[in-house]
Design a protein around this motif. Structure first.
Motif, mmCIF file in Angstrom:
data_model
loop_
_atom_site.group_PDB
_atom_site.id
_atom_site.type_symbol
_atom_site.label_atom_id
_atom_site.label_comp_id
_atom_site.label_asym_id
_atom_site.label_seq_id
_atom_site.Cartn_x
_atom_site.Cartn_y
_atom_site.Cartn_z
ATOM 1 N N TRP A 83 0.822 -1.212 0.000
ATOM 2 C CA TRP A 83 0.000 0.000 0.000
ATOM 3 C C TRP A 83 0.858 1.265 0.000
ATOM 4 C CZ3 TRP A 83 -5.363 -0.190 -0.322
ATOM 5 C CH2 TRP A 83 -5.894 -1.487 -0.328
ATOM 6 N N GLY A 84 1.754 1.339 -0.972
ATOM 7 C CA GLY A 84 2.540 2.545 -1.179
ATOM 8 C C GLY A 84 3.878 2.539 -0.470
ATOM 9 N N ILE A 85 4.925 2.977 -1.186
ATOM 10 C CA ILE A 85 6.283 2.941 -0.627
ATOM 11 C C ILE A 85 7.070 4.210 -0.976
ATOM 12 C CG2 ILE A 85 6.496 0.420 -0.548
ATOM 13 C CD1 ILE A 85 7.918 0.560 -3.276
ATOM 14 N N LEU A 117 5.015 7.351 -15.295
ATOM 15 C CA LEU A 117 4.667 6.079 -14.668
ATOM 16 C C LEU A 117 4.025 6.337 -13.301
ATOM 17 C CD1 LEU A 117 7.850 4.009 -15.624
ATOM 18 C CD2 LEU A 117 5.670 4.218 -16.860
ATOM 19 N N THR A 118 3.652 5.280 -12.610
ATOM 20 C CA THR A 118 2.843 5.451 -11.399
ATOM 21 C C THR A 118 3.492 6.313 -10.314
ATOM 22 O OG1 THR A 118 3.556 3.260 -10.661
ATOM 23 C CG2 THR A 118 1.423 3.405 -11.741
ATOM 24 N N PRO A 119 4.808 6.189 -10.025
ATOM 25 C CA PRO A 119 5.366 7.082 -8.995
ATOM 26 C C PRO A 119 5.221 8.553 -9.383
ATOM 27 C CG PRO A 119 6.865 5.257 -9.451
ATOM 28 C CD PRO A 119 5.813 5.218 -10.509
ATOM 29 N N ASP A 120 5.431 8.854 -10.641
ATOM 30 C CA ASP A 120 5.304 10.212 -11.145
ATOM 31 C C ASP A 120 3.856 10.692 -11.047
ATOM 32 O OD1 ASP A 120 6.032 12.627 -12.407
ATOM 33 O OD2 ASP A 120 5.593 11.814 -14.397
ATOM 34 N N ILE A 121 2.917 9.836 -11.437
ATOM 35 C CA ILE A 121 1.508 10.216 -11.415
ATOM 36 C C ILE A 121 1.030 10.453 -9.982
ATOM 37 C CG2 ILE A 121 -0.849 9.442 -11.909
ATOM 38 C CD1 ILE A 121 0.316 7.939 -14.336
ATOM 39 N N VAL A 122 1.401 9.552 -9.065
ATOM 40 C CA VAL A 122 1.005 9.716 -7.664
ATOM 41 C C VAL A 122 1.543 11.030 -7.108
ATOM 42 C CG1 VAL A 122 1.378 8.826 -5.320
ATOM 43 C CG2 VAL A 122 0.719 7.262 -7.157
ATOM 44 N N PHE A 123 2.816 11.334 -7.390
ATOM 45 C CA PHE A 123 3.406 12.571 -6.870
ATOM 46 C C PHE A 123 2.756 13.802 -7.487
ATOM 47 C CE2 PHE A 123 7.257 15.488 -6.496
ATOM 48 C CZ PHE A 123 6.987 15.796 -5.161
ATOM 49 N N ARG A 124 2.526 13.777 -8.787
ATOM 50 C CA ARG A 124 1.875 14.908 -9.453
ATOM 51 C C ARG A 124 0.451 15.115 -8.931
ATOM 52 N NH1 ARG A 124 3.428 17.043 -14.399
ATOM 53 N NH2 ARG A 124 5.572 16.563 -14.972
ATOM 54 N N TYR A 125 -0.258 14.017 -8.722
ATOM 55 C CA TYR A 125 -1.622 14.093 -8.180
ATOM 56 C C TYR A 125 -1.629 14.755 -6.800
ATOM 57 C CZ TYR A 125 -5.739 12.263 -5.671
ATOM 58 O OH TYR A 125 -6.858 12.128 -4.886
ATOM 59 N N LEU A 126 -0.672 14.364 -5.954
ATOM 60 C CA LEU A 126 -0.610 14.923 -4.606
ATOM 61 C C LEU A 126 -0.151 16.374 -4.619
ATOM 62 C CD1 LEU A 126 0.854 11.831 -2.717
ATOM 63 C CD2 LEU A 126 -1.475 12.736 -2.564
ATOM 64 N N LEU A 127 0.791 16.716 -5.502
ATOM 65 C CA LEU A 127 1.188 18.114 -5.647
ATOM 66 C C LEU A 127 -0.017 18.971 -6.037
ATOM 67 C CD1 LEU A 127 4.591 17.755 -7.563
ATOM 68 C CD2 LEU A 127 4.312 18.871 -5.340
ATOM 69 N N SER A 128 -0.707 18.552 -7.088
ATOM 70 C CA SER A 128 -1.860 19.306 -7.589
ATOM 71 C C SER A 128 -2.949 19.434 -6.532
ATOM 72 C CB SER A 128 -2.436 18.634 -8.837
ATOM 73 O OG SER A 128 -1.478 18.575 -9.874
ATOM 74 N N SER A 129 -3.188 18.347 -5.818
ATOM 75 C CA SER A 129 -4.250 18.343 -4.806
ATOM 76 C C SER A 129 -3.920 19.246 -3.625
ATOM 77 C CB SER A 129 -4.494 16.918 -4.313
ATOM 78 O OG SER A 129 -4.914 16.090 -5.383
ATOM 79 N N VAL A 187 12.220 12.121 -4.293
ATOM 80 C CA VAL A 187 11.155 11.152 -4.010
ATOM 81 C C VAL A 187 11.784 9.770 -4.137
ATOM 82 C CG1 VAL A 187 8.892 10.262 -4.658
ATOM 83 C CG2 VAL A 187 9.404 12.695 -4.964
ATOM 84 N N ILE A 188 11.915 9.056 -3.018
ATOM 85 C CA ILE A 188 12.628 7.777 -3.008
ATOM 86 C C ILE A 188 11.730 6.694 -2.421
ATOM 87 C CG2 ILE A 188 14.660 6.533 -2.160
ATOM 88 C CD1 ILE A 188 16.163 9.147 -2.063
ATOM 89 N N PRO A 189 11.643 5.532 -3.078
ATOM 90 C CA PRO A 189 10.803 4.438 -2.568
ATOM 91 C C PRO A 189 11.566 3.522 -1.610
ATOM 92 C CG PRO A 189 11.674 3.842 -4.709
ATOM 93 C CD PRO A 189 12.213 5.208 -4.400
ATOM 94 N N GLU A 190 10.812 2.836 -0.766
ATOM 95 C CA GLU A 190 11.378 1.715 -0.030
ATOM 96 C C GLU A 190 11.458 0.507 -0.986
ATOM 97 O OE1 GLU A 190 12.817 1.191 2.636
ATOM 98 O OE2 GLU A 190 12.311 2.817 3.991
ATOM 99 N N PRO A 191 12.433 -0.408 -0.798
ATOM 100 C CA PRO A 191 13.401 -0.454 0.306
ATOM 101 C C PRO A 191 14.679 0.349 0.059
ATOM 102 C CG PRO A 191 13.596 -2.420 -1.015
ATOM 103 C CD PRO A 191 12.470 -1.626 -1.629
ATOM 104 N N VAL A 192 14.773 1.022 -1.099
ATOM 105 C CA VAL A 192 15.960 1.817 -1.406
ATOM 106 C C VAL A 192 16.164 2.908 -0.356
ATOM 107 C CG1 VAL A 192 17.000 3.392 -3.098
ATOM 108 C CG2 VAL A 192 15.834 1.323 -3.872
#
Length: 336
Positions: free
Chosen positions: A121-123, A150-162, A195-200
């Motif tokens: 549920w998101g990383i 791609l999805t990380p980009d879309i999720v971040f853009r969606y949250l920025l815009s919101s 913007v960095i995902p787990e587990p990185v």
């Protein structure tokens, strides 16, 4: 006359007994044939991408629980998303944990699978060198991220815009090829916000101890959805043929998968040991530090469906092709 009648009675009884024996032999043959079909050896292939999806199954990978003496389970952690997709399309894999948008894309294009559960549920996390106060503090900043379109980009853009930040004009998004490249740039000081995902991320925080988590994108998503669950980034899909022919196995497998995830969240150290022993690429330290931020929990399709639908609609609005050009229909979900 009495003797003749007695002989006829005896013959009748003998024929009855023989008929009964014959019936029993025939039924026995039919039962044996049925049992032969039931005990036919079956090999089932399960795959998950490296990272959190593999971690969600790490107990099953290591302990290989039994699903019956005639069922052979083969587990594999797959590093290449393209390889995973091609093997699902070919039907080579029976059960897989995949990005939820990939599940939608493949099933929209005719892959014979159903989504049975969501488990990651998101990383994604916005990290930096100095603490900032909320979204507004990102205005005017350069932010390193990955996966343009791609999805990380879309999720971040969606949250920025919101949150009132135009991703095209209010910030500068600098894209890197993949998470490890992004991490290297941040550790080297080439970027101050990423913007960095787990587990990185856990690996980054072990190497650069002054790293600060500025925004938990999963919490931010939840805030926009009335405090409900985050976005279902990865889900479990199962081949239709297996669902139809072996429903009892599927039900047992899903219970075992749920138990595996519950065990994982209660046994981070042991899970880290399993990860090292299986050479998944995740060290014990990374697993222990990053498990809580990996947001691994089990929700069956019926429970997760509303959140999956929300997530897919957001992705569709930004880029329809990222989910295969349409919102999946009713056949997308495993009904239980």
């Amino acid at each position: 006359m009495k003797k003749i009648m007695s002989m006829m009675l005896v013959l009748s009884l003998i024929l009855t007994v023989l008929a009964g024996c014959t019936a029993k032999v025939d039924n026995g043959s039919e039962t044996a044939g049925a049992n032969a079909k039931e005990v036919e050896n079956v090999s089932i292939k399960i795959a998950a991408p490296s990272g959190a999806p593999t971690l969600s199954m790490i107990k099953m990978f290591k302990e290989n629980p039994s699903f019956g003496e005639h069922i052979e389970m083969n587990y594999e952690s797959v590093k290449s998303p393209d390889l995973m997709a091609s093997r699902i399309i070919s039907g080579e894999i029976d059960i897989a944990v995949v990005p939820t948008n990939l599940a939608a894309t493949l099933i929209n294009k005719g892959a014979n699978y159903k989504l049975a559960a969501s488990s990651v549920w998101g990383i994604l996390y916005v990290v930096g060198n100095e603490q900032i106060d909320g979204w507004e503090a990102l205005r005017g900043k350069e932010i390193y991220t990955m996966g343009r379109g791609l999805t990380p980009d879309i999720v971040f853009r969606y949250l920025l815009s919101s949150n009132g930040i135009n991703p095209d004009t209010d910030v500068t998004l600098t894209y890197m090829g993949e998470a490890t490249e992004l991490a290297s740039a941040f550790i080297a000081g080439k970027s101050s916000i990423s913007v960095i995902p787990e587990p990185v991320l856990s690996n980054v925080m072990m190497k650069k101890q002054d790293t600060k988590i500025l925004l938990d994108l999963q919490e931010e998503w939840s805030k926009l959805n009335n405090g409900d669950a985050s976005y279902p980034q990865a889900s479990l899909i199962i081949k239709n043929d297996l669902i139809e022919k072996r429903p009892e196995f599927v039900e047992t497998f899903l219970k075992e998968y749920e138990n595996s995830i519950n065990w994982l969240n209660a046994n981070a150290e042991k899970a880290g040991e399993y990860s090292e022993e299986l050479e998944t690429g995740l060290s014990k330290g990374v697993v222990m530090k990053g498990l809580q931020r990996s947001n691994i929990k089990y929700q069956g399709a019926a429970t997760a469906r509303e959140d999956i639908d929300k997530y897919l609609k957001v992705l569709f609005e930004y880029s329809p092709e990222v989910i295969g050009g349409k919102i999946p229909d009713e056949g997308f979900y495993l009904e239980k």
